[in-house]
Design an enzyme around this catalytic site. Structure first.
Site, short mmCIF file in Angstrom:
data_model
loop_
_atom_site.label_atom_id
_atom_site.label_comp_id
_atom_site.label_asym_id
_atom_site.label_seq_id
_atom_site.Cartn_x
_atom_site.Cartn_y
_atom_site.Cartn_z
CE LYS A 57 -15.53 -29.23 -23.46
NZ LYS A 57 -16.67 -28.36 -23.01
CB SER A 90 -18.92 -24.77 -21.37
OG SER A 90 -18.62 -24.89 -19.98
CB SER A 112 -15.28 -26.79 -19.78
OG SER A 112 -16.52 -27.03 -20.63
N1 GLN Z 1 -19.03 -22.23 -15.99
C1 GLN Z 1 -20.11 -23.26 -16.17
C2 GLN Z 1 -19.79 -24.45 -14.84
O1 GLN Z 1 -18.57 -24.03 -14.61
C3 GLN Z 1 -20.23 -23.93 -17.59
C4 GLN Z 1 -19.85 -24.98 -17.18
C5 GLN Z 1 -20.34 -25.85 -18.99
O2 GLN Z 1 -21.10 -25.34 -19.40
N2 GLN Z 1 -19.71 -27.26 -19.39
O3 GLN Z 1 -20.50 -25.36 -14.87
#
Ligand code: GLN
Length: 488
Positions: free
Chosen positions: A89, A188, A164
């Site tokens: 990532k 995410s 994400s």
């Molecule tokens: N969807 C969540 C957010 O937007 C989680 C993001 C993540 O885990 N990096 O913060």
């Protein structure tokens, strides 16, 4: 086509387990170098449509593959991830490789060092193919916040892969990597894994060093693996977990042999099903699939019981206060001075700061910096930030009480399957609410695994989330294996 290349492309067309790859390389049936070339050929063919890889680390990957082939030629024992083609990532830094965090702010940034998880993967023999797409600074649930365009879900390219870590999930689903690393702050890893039909792991906070992770919300951020099956995910976690002198918050707890632990049957384990995760807002087909998964666990000899986690309803607002507050502090370092984007239109120093940040950050990142700065501001700190910390403690204690009675907790990973691209972009709140089943474990610091658990009639994957107590990864893997082998 020379025979070696043919063998390698056979290995690519039919995704192999890590163990099968390693045995193939050890027995001389396939060369790690040919395998890496075959994966790059597949990426070249498929990436334009899916937008998974942002950059390739070809030289480094091929040099590593050649090292593995040398070991194999000498008959030396091969490490656990020998020759495994993997994607990383883009919030995890790799020396000399573009590491953008999905942001224009870091376009062209080439870090001078490696993330510890990357170092450990390579020590375990993995061949790192390149950096994969994600929401900007890991903020989002659909990968639509990437400055480099959305990733498409390989199961249905009109749909999002989740976020994400959308690129990490899609890479495994499309077999553009055998396994990948992602990060999970509020879901995410788990949510994109469930949207793409692959396995994703949320390690206990502190289980994996965060050194070299471009921070979003440090008290919540975790690095973890994606793979095509539970055992492989366990193997990758085993390679990256453990104390690191470069991250004082990394735990010194011994690293278990997660892959071997995952082989143990789940029979006899006590499984809790929290009623709050099966109430309004849950898609009927997702519910039906998860109920089949729970029935499979019972059939495998688990003792299933209903439990209650009554503070679940406060988790989303708590998470979005805690996470944005930390993000507003973490992202203050991007000022256009030392690295990253600098506006060309700035006359004064003050303009240089504000224009660089205004032009470098996307809309969602700015929204979060505003929210977080507000929550931390003198007049509102007690009402928002402090309150969020208090609720966070209550949520964590609620989980600890539940884990006195059960070994694992199972829930849907997401209230619905992968949604359409642009379906939710106009409504940030509905995007936030979709994180309801994942942010709880994030706030509590506990671990979990999401594993595929059936599909909807339209063929969209459903994921089951298996949560376990702090450092309880082995238990979560055992339960996930039982769901996986039931082939729902
Ligand atoms: N969807 C969540 C957010 O937007 C989680 C993001 C993540 O885990 N990096 O913060």
């Amino acid at each position: 086509m020379p025979t070696e290349t043919k063998t390698a492309s056979h290995y690519v067309e039919k995704p192999q387990t890590l163990a099968a790859l390693r045995e193939g390389i050890a027995a001389g049936r396939v060369k790690a170098v040919d395998l890496a070339h075959a994966y790059y050929a597949r990426i070249d063919a498929k990436n334009p449509a899916l937008n998974v890889y942002l950059s390739a680390t070809r030289e480094r990957a091929l040099a590593q593959a050649a090292r593995i082939d040398e070991l194999a030629a000498k008959g030396d024992p091969l490490p656990a991830l020998a020759g495994a083609p993997m994607g990383i990532k883009d919030v995890l830094v790799m020396q000399g490789a573009p590491s953008t965090a999905g942001s224009k702010m870091l376009k062209g940034y080439e870090p001078p060092y490696d993330c510890t998880a990357v170092t450990r993967l390579e020590a375990a023999g993995a061949v790192l193919l390149g950096k994969v797409n994600c929401d900007e600074f890991a903020m989002g649930s659909s990968n639509e916040n990437s400055a480099y365009g959305p990733v498409r879900n390989p199961v249905d390219t009109e749909r999002v892969p989740g976020g994400s870590s959308g690129g990490s999930a899609a890479a495994v689903a499309a077999n553009l990597a055998v396994a990948t690393l992602g990060t999970d702050t509020g879901g995410s890893i788990r949510q994109p894994a469930s949207f793409c039909g692959v396995v994703g792991v949320l390690p206990t906070w502190g289980r994996v060093s965060r050194y070299g992770l471009i921070a979003f919300a440090s008290s919540l951020d975790r690095i973890g693996p994606f793979a095509g099956n539970v055992r492989d995910a366990a193997t990758v976690l085993g390679a990256i977990a453990g104390h690191d002198t470069k991250d004082a918050t990394s735990s010194a707890a011994p690293v278990e042999d997660y892959a071997a632990e995952s082989d143990k049957p789940a029979a006899g384990l006590r499984i809790g099903v929290p009623e709050e995760y099966f109430s309004e807002g849950l898609d009927a087909e997702v519910r039906a699939a998860i109920e089949k998964g729970i029935a499979a666990l019972e059939a495998a000899g688990c003792a299933v019981k209903k439990i209650s986690l009554p503070h679940t309803k406060y988790a989303v607002p708590t998470y979005y206060l805690a996470a944005t507050a930390e993000a507003s502090a973490n992202l203050a370092r991007f000022d256009g001075v030392r690295y990253g984007y600098r506006s060309a239109r700035a006359g004064t120093l003050a303009e240089m700061y504000s224009r660089s940040r205004d032009e470098g950050f996307g809309a969602e990142v700015k929204r979060r910096i505003f929210l977080g700065t507000y929550a931390l501001s003198a007049g509102y700190y007690d009402a928002y930030y402090r309150k969020a910390q208090q609720v966070r403690r209550i949520l964590a204690e609620e989980f600890l009480r539940a884990f006195a009675e059960v070994d694992a907790i199972v829930t849907p990973t997401s209230p619905f399957p992968a949604f359409r691209i642009r379906e939710k972009t106009g409504d940030p709140l509905s995007m936030y609410l979709a994180d309801i089943y994942t942010v709880t474990a994030s706030l509590a610091g506990i671990c979990g695994v999401t594993t595929p658990c059936g599909t909807t009639q339209a063929g969209l994957p459903v994921g089951m989330q298996v949560l376990a107590r702090h450092m309880g990864e082995s238990t979560a893997f055992r339960v996930a294996r039982a769901v996986e082998s039931a082939e729902i």
